[in-house]
Scaffold this active site. Sequence first.
Site: not given
Length: 211
Positions: A98, A137, A145, A148, A150
Amino acid sequence: MKKTNRRHFIKQGVASTALAAITGSALSAQATPSQTAGPFYPITPQKDQDFDLTQIDGHTQKALGEVVVIHGQVVDTKGDPIDNATVDIWQANAAGRYNHPHDTNTAPLDPHFQGWAIVQSGENGGFKFKTIIPGAYPVSAEWSRPPHIHFKVSKAGFQEVVTQMYFPDNPLNDVDKLLQSKDAHEQKMMIANADEEQKDRLNYQIVMAAV
Ligand SMILES: [Fe+2]
């Protein structure tokens, strides 16, 4: 199936059937399930928040990764489209990182990936994002995870939906603690659908409940 799950399922089934009887069609009576926004909601202001996350204004290079176009629709629990909803999305880059100061993942940043976008749904509730499939990640040594995106969707008169959209047929979906904490019907609502005709297209619906 656990007893409580079964009861939940039956309750949902009854609600859907009752609604179908009223509307004459099989519609979802349930809002899109909530999931945590996590710690990486963007905090660094950025000018370009348009629907195309693969291209930052003024950059000659595009984001790294496999491009995917998400065709979405925002509807209410009766299945009627909701226009003018604000659809706010953020995600990791293709390497699973991120663009956020608190992300300690050592995977590289991608200076050409927009990472964050905000659009409004149109007249038929439709919206569209062009992005790349985010990387998985690590959360811990035993848990990665799955890819995906958000979502935070809001509109006056409706309960805000904060959720995560998953990609179809990713094996990490089956072992993800967050996704697997939802029942089978909820999981189905949270995983986007592959498009039968267009390989790089996914279809995804957000269902909002009235306040
Ligand atoms: Fe995340």
